[in-house]
Design an enzyme around this catalytic site. Structure first.
Site, mmCIF file in Angstrom:
data_model
loop_
_atom_site.group_PDB
_atom_site.id
_atom_site.type_symbol
_atom_site.label_atom_id
_atom_site.label_comp_id
_atom_site.label_asym_id
_atom_site.label_seq_id
_atom_site.Cartn_x
_atom_site.Cartn_y
_atom_site.Cartn_z
ATOM 1 N N HIS A 305 0.858 -1.190 0.000
ATOM 2 C CA HIS A 305 0.000 0.000 0.000
ATOM 3 C C HIS A 305 0.887 1.231 0.000
ATOM 4 C CE1 HIS A 305 -3.115 2.832 1.281
ATOM 5 N NE2 HIS A 305 -3.962 1.943 0.803
ATOM 6 N N ASP A 362 -8.012 -5.186 0.266
ATOM 7 C CA ASP A 362 -8.507 -5.969 -0.865
ATOM 8 C C ASP A 362 -8.128 -7.442 -0.798
ATOM 9 O OD1 ASP A 362 -9.750 -3.884 -2.135
ATOM 10 O OD2 ASP A 362 -7.886 -3.187 -3.017
HETATM 11 N N1 ACO Z 1 4.106 -7.715 -4.726
HETATM 12 C C1 ACO Z 1 5.450 -7.729 -4.898
HETATM 13 N N2 ACO Z 1 6.237 -6.637 -4.773
HETATM 14 C C2 ACO Z 1 5.635 -5.469 -4.450
HETATM 15 C C3 ACO Z 1 4.234 -5.380 -4.251
HETATM 16 C C4 ACO Z 1 3.470 -6.562 -4.396
HETATM 17 N N3 ACO Z 1 2.142 -6.539 -4.222
HETATM 18 N N4 ACO Z 1 3.906 -4.106 -3.943
HETATM 19 C C5 ACO Z 1 5.053 -3.411 -3.966
HETATM 20 N N5 ACO Z 1 6.103 -4.228 -4.255
HETATM 21 C C6 ACO Z 1 7.522 -3.849 -4.327
HETATM 22 C C7 ACO Z 1 7.813 -3.090 -5.604
HETATM 23 O O1 ACO Z 1 8.236 -3.942 -6.641
HETATM 24 C C8 ACO Z 1 8.893 -2.131 -5.168
HETATM 25 O O2 ACO Z 1 10.099 -2.832 -5.136
HETATM 26 P P1 ACO Z 1 11.504 -2.059 -5.471
HETATM 27 O O3 ACO Z 1 11.654 -1.021 -4.409
HETATM 28 O O4 ACO Z 1 12.529 -3.147 -5.407
HETATM 29 O O5 ACO Z 1 11.327 -1.475 -6.854
HETATM 30 C C9 ACO Z 1 8.530 -1.812 -3.715
HETATM 31 O O6 ACO Z 1 7.756 -2.943 -3.261
HETATM 32 C C10 ACO Z 1 7.697 -0.536 -3.566
HETATM 33 O O7 ACO Z 1 6.559 -0.628 -4.428
HETATM 34 P P2 ACO Z 1 5.938 0.616 -5.205
HETATM 35 O O8 ACO Z 1 5.104 0.105 -6.338
HETATM 36 O O9 ACO Z 1 7.017 1.592 -5.534
HETATM 37 O O10 ACO Z 1 5.017 1.242 -4.072
HETATM 38 P P3 ACO Z 1 3.788 2.193 -4.298
HETATM 39 O O11 ACO Z 1 3.537 2.843 -2.979
HETATM 40 O O12 ACO Z 1 3.972 3.069 -5.472
HETATM 41 O O13 ACO Z 1 2.617 1.161 -4.680
HETATM 42 C C11 ACO Z 1 0.777 -0.315 -4.604
HETATM 43 C C12 ACO Z 1 1.628 0.720 -3.841
HETATM 44 C C13 ACO Z 1 0.356 0.229 -5.992
HETATM 45 C C14 ACO Z 1 -0.519 -0.571 -3.811
HETATM 46 C C15 ACO Z 1 1.595 -1.620 -4.754
HETATM 47 O O14 ACO Z 1 1.957 -2.124 -3.486
HETATM 48 C C16 ACO Z 1 0.859 -2.692 -5.558
HETATM 49 O O15 ACO Z 1 0.903 -2.685 -6.790
HETATM 50 N N6 ACO Z 1 0.143 -3.636 -4.847
HETATM 51 C C17 ACO Z 1 -0.660 -4.623 -5.537
HETATM 52 C C18 ACO Z 1 -1.987 -3.979 -5.965
HETATM 53 C C19 ACO Z 1 -2.928 -3.722 -4.794
HETATM 54 O O16 ACO Z 1 -3.118 -4.579 -3.943
HETATM 55 N N7 ACO Z 1 -3.560 -2.517 -4.793
HETATM 56 C C20 ACO Z 1 -4.539 -2.151 -3.779
HETATM 57 C C21 ACO Z 1 -4.128 -0.941 -3.014
HETATM 58 S S1 ACO Z 1 -5.258 -0.648 -1.710
HETATM 59 C C22 ACO Z 1 -6.556 0.132 -2.428
HETATM 60 O O17 ACO Z 1 -6.514 0.768 -3.441
HETATM 61 C C23 ACO Z 1 -7.820 0.000 -1.691
#
Ligand code: ACO
Length: 427
Positions: A305, A362
């Site tokens: 998140h 979620d």
């Molecule tokens: N699985 C594996 N790796 C992940 C995940 C995941 N679900 N989420 C983040 N990471 C990793 C990224 O690859 C990144 O790694 P790095 O630093 O080596 O490049 C690091 O963790 C940070 O991730 P970001 O995408 O930069 O974080 P951001 O805050 O931009 O994204 C997000 C948050 C979009 C929710 C992300 O965690 C994600 O895509 N999760 C899966 C989708 C999801 O569950 N969304 C629901 C959000 S809650 C809502 O809207 C109600």
């Protein structure tokens, strides 16, 4: 606590005041930054930028705290109702018994749609995603209710807000009915907000529908968990659209469009699809490895998140809701077992620990919604239904703010500098 922050720019020191909220990080007031330095600040994704002042919802992502008007989400989910939380978000305080009754009866009286609006559905293909229908029909509300469009008038705003909250279940249920080719079911004002939605979704005109109180309570709690979440992408979209003075129904349609994306509201659909794809606990390690592999675009849906770097408090309540619902309805679902084991394995894996990736709301919501009988395509629709309260409350707060301006971010331009036009024959 600091009062000012000083930037060194072009040999000059510029001091900027630091604002302090009731709780949470302090905020540097850079409103005069461009006028004084000739520079913009750069913050794609707004990871360090407060876009507004708000008294609605507070999140401490490191501690896993979520408060609505000061009340913890766990307490609201356990003791309150979606109607009461809606009143709280809109008005700032919990209602008295009489105030709550009046609010419920006002919302109930707005649940019907203009009959002409029902014809909009027939313009969509039966296999259209219900979120596509929601965008279209909610936007179309702006063409129907001309008696409350003066957004500067608080009474008009209140009427629009009540209409939106009241009509969203009717619109959502009709989108579902249309997709399965069943007749629309009209609202029954003797039922609760959530009971009415269940009947409009799962009832048919030919038979009497009995609302199951266990399912009604679980769904009402899910609505509470989704009611508001501070300045997330869809709420910021509603605020940005509304900042130009746009029609409130059109602004909500913009919020629905933003919520649809898989990185936001669409994640619950994606999370359940992923759990089904994993299928059995023995396949979990393979998917964990894929999520960690930089060369594989796969991510664990329902994990991670932008704000929570700890357990999402809504996920805690959601997991408990699945357990209670399954126990009371005496059902089991192998997907829930996969979810529990996946969570356990990920939370003990150094990759997820280091990156502070925890289950978000979620992760379990798909399991509970599918147990109630909703198809996956309806999951984000339910999220939109509940989040409408937050969008409306945030939109109202913005319009009432005397410092409100049209939203207009700046940019770091990296395109060509000025050059002369060359006619097509000379290129
Ligand atoms: N699985 C594996 N790796 C992940 C995940 C995941 N679900 N989420 C983040 N990471 C990793 C990224 O690859 C990144 O790694 P790095 O630093 O080596 O490049 C690091 O963790 C940070 O991730 P970001 O995408 O930069 O974080 P951001 O805050 O931009 O994204 C997000 C948050 C979009 C929710 C992300 O965690 C994600 O895509 N999760 C899966 C989708 C999801 O569950 N969304 C629901 C959000 S809650 C809502 O809207 C109600």
């Amino acid at each position: 606590m600091v009062d000012q922050v000083t930037f060194k720019a072009g040999g000059n020191d510029r001091a900027y005041n630091v604002l302090t909220g009731s709780v949470g990080p302090q905020v540097v007031d850079i409103r005069k930054f461009y006028a004084e330095t000739g520079m913009f600040t750069f913050d794609p994704g707004f990871t360090s930028t407060a876009s507004c002042e708000s008294a609605l919802t507070y999140i401490d992502g490191d501690e896993g705290v979520l408060l609505h008007r000061g009340y913890p989400i766990g307490e609201l989910a356990e003791h309150s109702s979606f109607m009461e939380v809606s009143y709280l978000l809109l008005n700032g305080e919990l209602p008295s018994g009489a105030e709550l009754d009046t609010f419920k009866s006002t919302i109930t009286r707005h649940t019907m749609l203009h009959e002409q609006l029902m014809t909009f559905y027939r313009g969509f293909r039966r296999d259209a995603h219900p979120m596509a229908i929601m965008c279209g029909v909610v936007g179309a509300l702006s063409a129907f209710y001309h008696d409350s469009t003066d957004i500067a008038d608080p009474t008009h705003r209140k009427i629009s807000s009540h209409r939106l909250i009241a009509k969203m279940p009717t619109i959502a249920a009709a989108a579902y009915k249309y997709s399965i080719g069943q007749p629309f079911v009209y609202p029954d004002n003797s039922l609760s907000y959530t009971g009415n939605f269940l009947r409009m979704t799962f009832g048919v005109p030919a038979e009497k529908y009995e609302v199951n109180p266990i399912v009604e309570k679980a769904l009402d709690r899910i609505f509470i968990l989704h009611a508001d979440h501070e300045q997330n992408a869809s709420t910021s979209t509603v605020r940005l659209a509304g900042s130009s003075g746009a029609n409130p129904f059109a602004c909500m349609a913009a919020g629905i469009a933003c919520l649809w994306g898989p990185a936001h509201g669409g994640a619950n659909e994606a999370a359940l699809n992923m759990l089904h794809e994993i299928g059995t606990p023995d396949r979990i390690p393979h998917y964990i490895e894929r999520a960690k592999d930089k060369n594989d675009p796969f991510r664990l849906m329902g994990f991670g998140h932008r704000v929570y770097k700890n357990y999402d408090p809504r996920a805690t309540v959601m997991q408990q809701t699945v357990r209670e619902l399954f126990k009371e309805l005496k059902v089991t679902d192998p997907v829930f077992e996969v979810a529990l084991q996946l969570e356990d394995m990920a939370l003990n894996d150094p990759y997820f620990i280091e990156k502070k990736l925890f289950p978000n709301v979620d992760f379990y919501s798909g399991v509970v919604l599918s147990a109630i009988g909703f198809p996956t395509t309806m999951f984000t629709v339910l999220f939109a239904l509940a989040r409408t309260v937050g969008w409306v409350a945030q939109w109202n707060e913005m319009i009432s703010d005397p410092n409100q301006k049209i939203g207009r971010p700046r940019q770091l331009y990296t395109g060509p500098t000025q050059r002369d036009y060359v006619t097509v024959g000379k290129r």
